[in-house]
Design a protein around this motif. Structure first.
Motif, PDB file in Angstrom:
ATOM      1  N   ARG A 188      22.145  28.734  29.333  1.00 20.10           N
ATOM      2  CA  ARG A 188      23.558  28.778  29.736  1.00 20.10           C
ATOM      3  C   ARG A 188      24.380  27.828  28.867  1.00 20.10           C
ATOM      4  O   ARG A 188      25.489  28.145  28.463  1.00 20.10           O
ATOM      5  CB  ARG A 188      23.715  28.400  31.204  1.00 20.10           C
ATOM      6  N   SER A 189      23.828  26.645  28.600  1.00 19.72           N
ATOM      7  CA  SER A 189      24.514  25.680  27.759  1.00 19.72           C
ATOM      8  C   SER A 189      24.770  26.271  26.375  1.00 19.72           C
ATOM      9  O   SER A 189      25.868  26.118  25.830  1.00 19.72           O
ATOM     10  CB  SER A 189      23.687  24.395  27.621  1.00 19.72           C
ATOM     11  N   ALA A 190      23.764  26.931  25.821  1.00 18.26           N
ATOM     12  CA  ALA A 190      23.893  27.522  24.485  1.00 18.26           C
ATOM     13  C   ALA A 190      24.975  28.594  24.461  1.00 18.26           C
ATOM     14  O   ALA A 190      25.632  28.797  23.435  1.00 18.26           O
ATOM     15  CB  ALA A 190      22.552  28.099  24.050  1.00 18.26           C
ATOM     16  N   GLY A 191      25.170  29.275  25.621  1.00 18.48           N
ATOM     17  CA  GLY A 191      26.158  30.342  25.683  1.00 18.48           C
ATOM     18  C   GLY A 191      27.563  29.886  26.028  1.00 18.48           C
ATOM     19  O   GLY A 191      28.511  30.664  25.916  1.00 18.48           O
ATOM     20  N   LEU A 192      27.708  28.650  26.430  1.00 18.19           N
ATOM     21  CA  LEU A 192      29.038  28.153  26.799  1.00 18.19           C
ATOM     22  C   LEU A 192      29.848  27.794  25.568  1.00 18.19           C
ATOM     23  O   LEU A 192      29.323  27.256  24.593  1.00 18.19           O
ATOM     24  CB  LEU A 192      28.909  26.905  27.700  1.00 18.19           C
ATOM     25  N   ASN A 193      31.110  28.046  25.642  1.00 13.92           N
ATOM     26  CA  ASN A 193      32.006  27.670  24.554  1.00 13.92           C
ATOM     27  C   ASN A 193      32.667  26.359  24.951  1.00 13.92           C
ATOM     28  O   ASN A 193      33.501  26.328  25.839  1.00 13.92           O
ATOM     29  CB  ASN A 193      33.055  28.754  24.313  1.00 13.92           C
ATOM     30  N   ASP A 194      32.265  25.270  24.310  1.00 12.75           N
ATOM     31  CA  ASP A 194      32.819  23.954  24.653  1.00 12.75           C
ATOM     32  C   ASP A 194      34.127  23.672  23.933  1.00 12.75           C
ATOM     33  O   ASP A 194      34.695  22.603  24.068  1.00 12.75           O
ATOM     34  CB  ASP A 194      31.800  22.843  24.327  1.00 12.75           C
ATOM     35  N   GLY A 195      34.571  24.602  23.113  1.00 13.46           N
ATOM     36  CA  GLY A 195      35.764  24.368  22.315  1.00 13.46           C
ATOM     37  C   GLY A 195      37.001  24.614  22.998  1.00 13.46           C
ATOM     38  O   GLY A 195      37.740  24.209  23.689  1.00 13.46           O
TER      39      GLY A 195
END
Length: 189
Positions: free
Chosen positions: A182-189
């Motif tokens: 899930r972390s890898a798929g989240l867009n933190d930008g």
């Protein structure tokens, strides 16, 4: 060589005493008498009884770190780490019920953290999770494990930690990897 032997003897005598009586009933005088050493020898190595306790927890933490095996699950690693507590239940209970409880809590927290950080790193090898999320996931499980162990101690350590730990592992199996994906798929930008 003789220094290591003396320190080890002091720690072992102290643990034996702690398995027999509460921490506040153990004095330097008791330890030196049992070890057949003089007070100056004790004070050469330790400032007080609490310094012995602290070193015991540091030594046990280092043992957990040294024995960590990447092939083990976090559950198996935690069970290996619980060996000291199981072999010294009364001593652990005496520390828990003393003014030095924080020393025990820190030890459990550090062991849990060491295990979970390494496990999260291993699981995340092929997952591009953010470093911040890896730390957050490891910290979450570290806190949960710490509190579970403290509750187990508070309740008199009656339940088998091996059974409980394996059950938790079954119930939460895959959640760490799922959280990392899930972390890898989240867009933190």
């Amino acid at each position: 060589m003789a220094q290591q032997y003396t320190k080890k003897m002091i720690r072992q005598v102290f643990i034996n005493m702690l398995n027999e009586r509460p921490l506040n009933k153990i004095t330097v005088k008791d330890v030196v008498k049992e070890c057949e050493i003089n007070r100056n020898t004790f004070y050469y190595y330790y400032t007080d009884i609490y310094a012995v306790l602290s070193e015991i927890f540091q030594t046990e933490l280092q043992t957990v770190i040294d024995e960590y095996n990447d092939t083990l699950s976090w559950e198996e690693s935690f069970i290996v780490a619980a060996k000291f507590a199981l072999e010294n239940k009364t001593a652990i209970y005496h520390v828990y019920n003393s003014m030095q409880r924080e020393e025990l809590e820190n030890y459990i927290y550090n062991v849990s953290g060491n295990i979970m950080i390494r496990y999260v790193e291993k699981v995340s090898e092929d997952i591009s999770a953010s470093l911040r999320d890896k730390k957050l996931i490891a910290s979450f499980y570290q806190c949960a494990l710490t509190e579970m162990v403290l509750r187990w101690i508070a309740s008199g350590m009656k339940e088998d930690p091996d059974t409980i730990t394996r059950r938790i592992g079954l119930l939460f199996d895959g959640n760490i990897a799922l959280s990392l994906r899930r972390s890898a798929g989240l867009n933190d930008g």
